[in-house]
Design a protein around this motif. Structure first.
Motif, PDB file in Angstrom:
ATOM      1  N   ALA A 174       0.725  -1.227  -0.018  1.00  0.00           N
ATOM      2  CA  ALA A 174      -0.293  -0.100   0.007  1.00  0.00           C
ATOM      3  C   ALA A 174       0.785   1.390   0.244  1.00  0.00           C
ATOM      4  O   ALA A 174       0.752   2.250  -0.717  1.00  0.00           O
ATOM      5  N   ALA A 175       2.064   1.314   0.831  1.00  0.00           N
ATOM      6  CA  ALA A 175       2.763   2.534   0.831  1.00  0.00           C
ATOM      7  C   ALA A 175       3.564   2.556  -0.567  1.00  0.00           C
ATOM      8  O   ALA A 175       3.724   3.692  -1.086  1.00  0.00           O
ATOM      9  N   GLN A 176       3.796   1.369  -1.156  1.00  0.00           N
ATOM     10  CA  GLN A 176       4.478   1.298  -2.619  1.00  0.00           C
ATOM     11  C   GLN A 176       3.609   2.225  -3.571  1.00  0.00           C
ATOM     12  O   GLN A 176       3.928   2.809  -4.118  1.00  0.00           O
ATOM     13  N   ASP A 177       2.385   2.219  -3.355  1.00  0.00           N
ATOM     14  CA  ASP A 177       1.307   2.650  -4.332  1.00  0.00           C
ATOM     15  C   ASP A 177       1.288   4.062  -4.000  1.00  0.00           C
ATOM     16  O   ASP A 177       1.153   4.905  -4.986  1.00  0.00           O
ATOM     17  N   GLU A 178       1.385   4.417  -2.868  1.00  0.00           N
ATOM     18  CA  GLU A 178       1.451   5.775  -2.735  1.00  0.00           C
ATOM     19  C   GLU A 178       2.819   6.437  -2.909  1.00  0.00           C
ATOM     20  O   GLU A 178       2.738   7.685  -3.522  1.00  0.00           O
ATOM     21  N   VAL A 179       3.849   5.791  -2.765  1.00  0.00           N
ATOM     22  CA  VAL A 179       5.210   6.477  -3.382  1.00  0.00           C
ATOM     23  C   VAL A 179       4.906   6.335  -4.913  1.00  0.00           C
ATOM     24  O   VAL A 179       5.625   7.336  -5.517  1.00  0.00           O
ATOM     25  N   HIS A 180       4.452   5.597  -5.486  1.00  0.00           N
ATOM     26  CA  HIS A 180       4.213   5.399  -7.009  1.00  0.00           C
ATOM     27  C   HIS A 180       3.550   6.907  -7.308  1.00  0.00           C
ATOM     28  O   HIS A 180       3.961   7.635  -8.419  1.00  0.00           O
ATOM     29  N   LYS A 181       2.370   7.239  -6.676  1.00  0.00           N
ATOM     30  CA  LYS A 181       1.695   8.462  -7.102  1.00  0.00           C
ATOM     31  C   LYS A 181       2.476   9.641  -6.679  1.00  0.00           C
ATOM     32  O   LYS A 181       2.293  10.304  -7.635  1.00  0.00           O
ATOM     33  N   ALA A 182       3.295   9.776  -5.681  1.00  0.00           N
ATOM     34  CA  ALA A 182       4.323  10.674  -5.579  1.00  0.00           C
ATOM     35  C   ALA A 182       5.357  10.755  -6.438  1.00  0.00           C
ATOM     36  O   ALA A 182       5.675  11.966  -7.013  1.00  0.00           O
ATOM     37  N   ALA A 183       5.687   9.637  -7.384  1.00  0.00           N
ATOM     38  CA  ALA A 183       6.704   9.795  -8.315  1.00  0.00           C
ATOM     39  C   ALA A 183       6.242  10.335  -9.654  1.00  0.00           C
ATOM     40  O   ALA A 183       6.973  10.657 -10.679  1.00  0.00           O
ATOM     41  N   LEU A 184       4.949  10.514  -9.647  1.00  0.00           N
ATOM     42  CA  LEU A 184       4.224  11.199 -11.095  1.00  0.00           C
ATOM     43  C   LEU A 184       4.726  12.585 -11.286  1.00  0.00           C
ATOM     44  O   LEU A 184       4.717  12.799 -12.365  1.00  0.00           O
ATOM     45  N   VAL A 185       5.548  13.214 -10.309  1.00  0.00           N
ATOM     46  CA  VAL A 185       5.995  14.479 -10.661  1.00  0.00           C
ATOM     47  C   VAL A 185       7.144  14.401 -11.368  1.00  0.00           C
ATOM     48  O   VAL A 185       7.760  15.354 -12.403  1.00  0.00           O
ATOM     49  N   GLY A 186       7.708  12.928 -11.711  1.00  0.00           N
ATOM     50  CA  GLY A 186       8.767  12.816 -12.612  1.00  0.00           C
ATOM     51  C   GLY A 186       8.536  12.852 -14.010  1.00  0.00           C
ATOM     52  O   GLY A 186       9.257  12.347 -14.853  1.00  0.00           O
ATOM     53  N   GLY A 187       7.321  12.751 -14.067  1.00  0.00           N
ATOM     54  CA  GLY A 187       6.694  12.732 -15.698  1.00  0.00           C
ATOM     55  C   GLY A 187       6.781  11.167 -16.260  1.00  0.00           C
ATOM     56  O   GLY A 187       6.601  10.233 -15.713  1.00  0.00           O
ATOM     57  N   LEU A 188       7.532  11.165 -17.326  1.00  0.00           N
ATOM     58  CA  LEU A 188       7.681   9.877 -18.232  1.00  0.00           C
ATOM     59  C   LEU A 188       8.504   8.647 -17.364  1.00  0.00           C
ATOM     60  O   LEU A 188       8.414   7.624 -17.069  1.00  0.00           O
ATOM     61  N   HIS A 189       9.291   9.384 -16.409  1.00  0.00           N
ATOM     62  CA  HIS A 189      10.206   8.495 -15.610  1.00  0.00           C
ATOM     63  C   HIS A 189       9.604   7.927 -14.531  1.00  0.00           C
ATOM     64  O   HIS A 189       9.898   6.857 -14.014  1.00  0.00           O
ATOM     65  N   ALA A 190       8.491   8.354 -14.135  1.00  0.00           N
ATOM     66  CA  ALA A 190       7.530   7.663 -13.314  1.00  0.00           C
ATOM     67  C   ALA A 190       7.143   6.208 -13.970  1.00  0.00           C
ATOM     68  O   ALA A 190       6.630   5.372 -13.101  1.00  0.00           O
ATOM     69  N   GLY A 191       7.172   5.840 -15.233  1.00  0.00           N
ATOM     70  CA  GLY A 191       6.879   4.772 -15.597  1.00  0.00           C
ATOM     71  C   GLY A 191       7.973   3.423 -15.263  1.00  0.00           C
ATOM     72  O   GLY A 191       7.390   2.303 -15.168  1.00  0.00           O
ATOM     73  N   MET A 192       8.992   3.917 -14.584  1.00  0.00           N
ATOM     74  CA  MET A 192      10.009   2.779 -13.992  1.00  0.00           C
ATOM     75  C   MET A 192      10.670   3.767 -12.882  1.00  0.00           C
ATOM     76  O   MET A 192      11.842   4.097 -12.639  1.00  0.00           O
ATOM     77  N   CYS A 193       9.919   4.075 -11.899  1.00  0.00           N
ATOM     78  CA  CYS A 193      10.406   5.091 -10.727  1.00  0.00           C
ATOM     79  C   CYS A 193      11.060   4.447  -9.826  1.00  0.00           C
ATOM     80  O   CYS A 193      12.142   4.741  -9.129  1.00  0.00           O
TER      81      CYS A 193
END
Length: 432
Positions: A247-266
């Motif tokens: 569940a925390a990993q899902d929240e981390v992934h949401k935070a990673a969206l600031v990275g744009g395309l890089h969030a695809g392999m954050c």
């Protein structure tokens, strides 16, 4: 022990494996142990290792929650934090030291497992007369972020290095040649292979590298994304359950969206944290090691088509029967950004620095399939089996011709370092 099993005396212990037609499988062998968010510790020798069952996968979501296509990368495998296992598949009648291919699975560093059925090496081993060692390593928060501290970075990469040390100590007992080790991976596994080349403590562990669909345009993420991810990960409590970790990993992934395309392999490697050099020093490090490694790089023509199948907006542009110029333009552009430009720069630097290599393109069949020449489309050719029969990546009758050709290229490179120089119509172009 019965007629379906065999025992192999090895430095790690007596390994009890199974006889499966033309191959012997020794599965789920522990190569290391690790506490949560800690470096792996190589496993010491034991008396007997029961290697008759597959090892567990690292904890993960079984199906991408954002996908409208079911693509379970681990099938019926169990999951466990205690997942540092490997499997050895070798020809049943091996008599001389054989070349070794160490397989590092992909899955954006959040999914997959070495023992997943989609990576069954039975055909590759029996046809090409090589030994395949399949690795499972820690993923996601557990393998590449922890609570965001520097010492929690790159744990999955350290797992892979520990497994490569196991190969050096033990593979001769299985009929393998420790001086003829190739590391190979697809997608995130290919990204891992690239970074193992410049990681500390890998000298002498391998001499050839196969990178299939390496998303080098995403490597290392961005500073802003890493900062946002670490801030969220720091809130993971002591003693968190696996459900809480995911569940925390899902929240981390949401935070990673600031990275744009890089969030695809954050989740992935962090430069400047052991065992990797800083981002500024990475290019020079790859140039220094280039003469030590032969490199075979491949990609598919329409990589991003695989991911477009997961994105509803792309579905609105394409009905899977008619070619949409707008969609194809998106696929081409993002494929270039993630897979093409950075990989070509990597290859050009490798060759200019004295390394041997080849770069291949797996081309579109032109049959109108939405997933034609998409990311992962080479996996059914390399690891054929019934698991692909109902998959959206199934090549159908084409695999009967294309599969043996691609496996032969991998087998020859693993065996002798031979690089393909002649295109195969309808399957492979040679890229400069």
């Amino acid at each position: 022990m019965d007629d379906s099993t065999t025992e192999i005396p090895a430095p790690c212990g007596r390994v009890r494996g199974i006889i499966d037609g033309a191959v012997i499988r020794a599965r789920g062998i522990r190569y290391a142990r690790a506490e949560r968010f800690a470096h792996p510790v190589d496993e010491p020798p034991v008396d007997l290792i029961d290697a008759t069952r597959p090892g567990p996968a690292s904890p993960q979501h079984r199906v991408d929650p954002n996908a409208d296509i079911s693509f379970d990368q681990i099938g019926g495998l169990t999951t466990s934090e205690d997942c540092l296992r490997l499997s050895v598949t070798m020809p049943r009648d091996a008599e001389t030291p054989l070349p070794v291919l160490v397989w590092i699975h992909g899955g954006a560093y959040v999914t997959g497992a070495g023992d997943a059925e989609i990576y069954d090496p039975h055909t590759l081993v029996s046809e090409q007369r090589i030994i395949v060692v399949s690795l499972t390593y820690r993923l996601g928060v557990l393998g590449y972020l922890g609570r965001g501290r520097p010492e929690h970075s790159n744990l999955g990469l350290l797992d892979q290095i520990s497994a490569l040390r196991w190969v050096q100590r033990n593979i001769a007992a299985f009929g393998g040649d420790p001086n003829a080790v190739t590391i190979a991976g697809q997608s995130a596994g290919a990204d891992a292979c690239a970074h193992l080349m410049i990681a500390e403590a890998t000298d002498g562990l391998f001499s050839r590298v196969i990178m299939a669909s390496a998303p080098l345009g995403l490597s290392g993420g961005t500073d802003s994304m890493n900062w946002a991810m670490a801030k969220v990960a720091a809130r993971i409590p002591d003693g968190a359950t696996i459900s809480e970790i995911l569940a925390a990993q899902d929240e981390v992934h949401k935070a990673a969206l600031v990275g744009g395309l890089h969030a695809g392999m954050c989740f992935g490697v962090h430069y400047g944290a052991y065992p990797l050099p800083s981002r500024a020093d990475a290019a020079a490090a790859w140039a220094r090691v280039a003469p030590k490694y032969d490199v075979l790089m491949t990609r598919t023509e329409r990589e991003i088509a695989f991911f477009a199948g997961f994105v509803p907006a792309f579905h609105r542009l394409h009905d899977r029967r008619l070619t949409s110029p707008m969609l194809e333009s998106l696929i081409s552009g993002i494929t270039s950004a993630v897979y093409t430009r950075a990989a070509k720069a990597f290859y050009d630097r490798h060759r200019m620095s004295g390394g041997q290599g080849a770069r291949l393109l797996i081309v579109s069949r032109g049959d109108g399939s939405f997933f034609d020449a998409a990311h992962s489309g080479d996996l059914p050719l390399l690891f054929p089996g019934p698991v692909w029969d109902q998959s959206f990546l199934d090549y159908g009758s084409t695999a009967e011709v294309a599969g043996p050709e691609l496996r032969r290229i991998w087998g020859r490179f693993t065996t002798s370092g031979a690089l393909p120089r002649v295109r195969i119509p309808g399957l492979i172009d040679i890229l400069g």
